[in-house]
Design a protein around this motif. Sequence first.
Motif, short mmCIF file in Angstrom:
data_model
loop_
_atom_site.label_atom_id
_atom_site.label_comp_id
_atom_site.label_asym_id
_atom_site.label_seq_id
_atom_site.Cartn_x
_atom_site.Cartn_y
_atom_site.Cartn_z
N TYR A 39 -3.30 -8.03 -66.78
CA TYR A 39 -2.79 -7.88 -68.14
C TYR A 39 -3.49 -6.67 -68.76
O TYR A 39 -4.68 -6.72 -69.06
CB TYR A 39 -3.10 -9.15 -68.93
CG TYR A 39 -2.39 -9.27 -70.25
CD1 TYR A 39 -1.24 -10.03 -70.36
CD2 TYR A 39 -2.89 -8.65 -71.39
CE1 TYR A 39 -0.58 -10.17 -71.59
CE2 TYR A 39 -2.25 -8.78 -72.61
CZ TYR A 39 -1.09 -9.54 -72.70
OH TYR A 39 -0.45 -9.68 -73.91
N ILE A 40 -2.75 -5.57 -68.92
CA ILE A 40 -3.30 -4.35 -69.51
C ILE A 40 -2.80 -4.27 -70.94
O ILE A 40 -1.60 -4.17 -71.18
CB ILE A 40 -2.86 -3.10 -68.72
CG1 ILE A 40 -3.29 -3.24 -67.25
CG2 ILE A 40 -3.45 -1.83 -69.35
CD1 ILE A 40 -2.68 -2.18 -66.34
N TYR A 41 -3.73 -4.32 -71.88
CA TYR A 41 -3.33 -4.33 -73.29
C TYR A 41 -3.42 -2.93 -73.89
O TYR A 41 -3.96 -2.00 -73.28
CB TYR A 41 -4.12 -5.36 -74.09
CG TYR A 41 -5.62 -5.26 -74.01
CD1 TYR A 41 -6.33 -4.51 -74.93
CD2 TYR A 41 -6.32 -5.95 -73.03
CE1 TYR A 41 -7.70 -4.43 -74.87
CE2 TYR A 41 -7.69 -5.88 -72.96
CZ TYR A 41 -8.39 -5.11 -73.88
OH TYR A 41 -9.75 -5.04 -73.82
N GLY A 42 -2.86 -2.78 -75.08
CA GLY A 42 -2.64 -1.48 -75.69
C GLY A 42 -3.86 -0.60 -75.87
O GLY A 42 -3.75 0.61 -75.85
N ALA A 43 -5.03 -1.18 -76.02
CA ALA A 43 -6.24 -0.38 -76.20
C ALA A 43 -6.78 0.13 -74.87
O ALA A 43 -7.78 0.84 -74.84
CB ALA A 43 -7.31 -1.21 -76.91
N GLY A 44 -6.11 -0.24 -73.76
CA GLY A 44 -6.50 0.26 -72.46
C GLY A 44 -7.38 -0.67 -71.64
O GLY A 44 -7.76 -0.34 -70.53
N GLY A 45 -7.68 -1.83 -72.16
CA GLY A 45 -8.49 -2.79 -71.41
C GLY A 45 -7.64 -3.57 -70.43
O GLY A 45 -6.42 -3.62 -70.54
N GLY A 91 8.14 -4.18 -78.36
CA GLY A 91 7.65 -5.31 -79.13
C GLY A 91 7.01 -4.89 -80.43
O GLY A 91 6.69 -3.71 -80.65
N HIS A 92 6.82 -5.87 -81.29
CA HIS A 92 6.27 -5.63 -82.61
C HIS A 92 5.62 -6.90 -83.14
O HIS A 92 6.20 -7.98 -83.05
CB HIS A 92 7.42 -5.20 -83.55
CG HIS A 92 7.00 -4.91 -84.94
ND1 HIS A 92 6.21 -3.84 -85.27
CD2 HIS A 92 7.26 -5.55 -86.10
CE1 HIS A 92 6.00 -3.83 -86.58
NE2 HIS A 92 6.64 -4.86 -87.10
N LYS A 105 0.90 -1.39 -83.87
CA LYS A 105 1.31 -2.73 -83.42
C LYS A 105 2.71 -2.70 -82.82
O LYS A 105 3.23 -3.71 -82.41
CB LYS A 105 1.26 -3.72 -84.58
CG LYS A 105 -0.11 -3.87 -85.20
CD LYS A 105 -1.15 -4.36 -84.22
CE LYS A 105 -2.48 -4.65 -84.85
NZ LYS A 105 -3.34 -3.51 -85.03
N ARG A 106 3.34 -1.52 -82.81
CA ARG A 106 4.64 -1.35 -82.16
C ARG A 106 4.38 -0.79 -80.77
O ARG A 106 3.69 0.20 -80.63
CB ARG A 106 5.52 -0.39 -82.96
CG ARG A 106 5.86 -0.91 -84.34
CD ARG A 106 6.69 0.09 -85.12
NE ARG A 106 6.91 -0.36 -86.47
CZ ARG A 106 7.87 -1.19 -86.85
NH1 ARG A 106 8.72 -1.66 -85.96
NH2 ARG A 106 7.99 -1.56 -88.10
N THR A 107 4.92 -1.47 -79.76
CA THR A 107 4.58 -1.09 -78.40
C THR A 107 5.80 -1.05 -77.47
O THR A 107 6.83 -1.64 -77.75
CB THR A 107 3.57 -2.10 -77.80
OG1 THR A 107 4.17 -3.39 -77.74
CG2 THR A 107 2.29 -2.17 -78.63
N VAL A 108 5.62 -0.35 -76.37
CA VAL A 108 6.54 -0.39 -75.25
C VAL A 108 5.72 -0.95 -74.08
O VAL A 108 4.54 -0.62 -73.94
CB VAL A 108 7.15 1.00 -74.94
CG1 VAL A 108 6.07 2.03 -74.63
CG2 VAL A 108 8.18 0.91 -73.84
N ASN A 127 0.90 -2.56 -71.48
CA ASN A 127 1.32 -2.35 -72.85
C ASN A 127 0.82 -1.00 -73.34
O ASN A 127 -0.33 -0.66 -73.15
CB ASN A 127 0.72 -3.48 -73.70
CG ASN A 127 1.15 -3.44 -75.13
OD1 ASN A 127 2.05 -2.73 -75.52
ND2 ASN A 127 0.48 -4.25 -75.94
N THR A 128 1.70 -0.24 -74.01
CA THR A 128 1.32 1.05 -74.57
C THR A 128 1.81 1.13 -76.02
O THR A 128 3.00 0.93 -76.28
CB THR A 128 1.96 2.21 -73.76
OG1 THR A 128 1.55 2.09 -72.40
CG2 THR A 128 1.55 3.55 -74.32
N PRO A 129 0.91 1.43 -76.96
CA PRO A 129 1.36 1.60 -78.35
C PRO A 129 2.30 2.80 -78.44
O PRO A 129 2.10 3.82 -77.77
CB PRO A 129 0.06 1.88 -79.11
CG PRO A 129 -1.04 1.38 -78.24
CD PRO A 129 -0.55 1.54 -76.83
N LEU A 130 3.32 2.66 -79.25
CA LEU A 130 4.22 3.77 -79.51
C LEU A 130 3.53 4.77 -80.42
O LEU A 130 2.78 4.38 -81.33
CB LEU A 130 5.51 3.29 -80.16
CG LEU A 130 6.45 2.48 -79.28
CD1 LEU A 130 7.59 1.92 -80.11
CD2 LEU A 130 7.00 3.33 -78.15
#
Length: 134
Positions: A39-45, A91-92, A105-108, A127-130
Amino acid sequence: MSAPTYADETAVRDLYQRMLDAWGDSEAYAAFFTPDADYIYGAGGVQHGWKEIIDGHDVAFSAWARNSRLEGRIERLRFLSPDVAVLLCYGHVVYLDQRSSDQNKRTVYTLVAQRIAGGWVFVSYQNTPLGRQK
């Protein structure tokens, strides 16, 4: 090897919606992933497996994601094989207490679903923030 069916597509889409609906409950949310999921989240962790996914979401749900829901939509669903599908989604996070939803908080994101023991489950999430919308 048989081709994926309409029932397979429906099952993967349903899995996705139920995952969105589980937002806010760390254990329920993590249950849509395999025990060893990446699980890769938007902050890169990176979180590996249920424990890390649950622990990370416990922190999020008690801080920035408290009192929120997750909205999303599938942009594209492709079957790589009868038992593996890739979802491209947007997502949002929506705050239920009228806080402002900022752009990060808006992501692809992509999800990889796999049929295991007759059912569909997610094995990977990225997950990557838009960027800021103009």
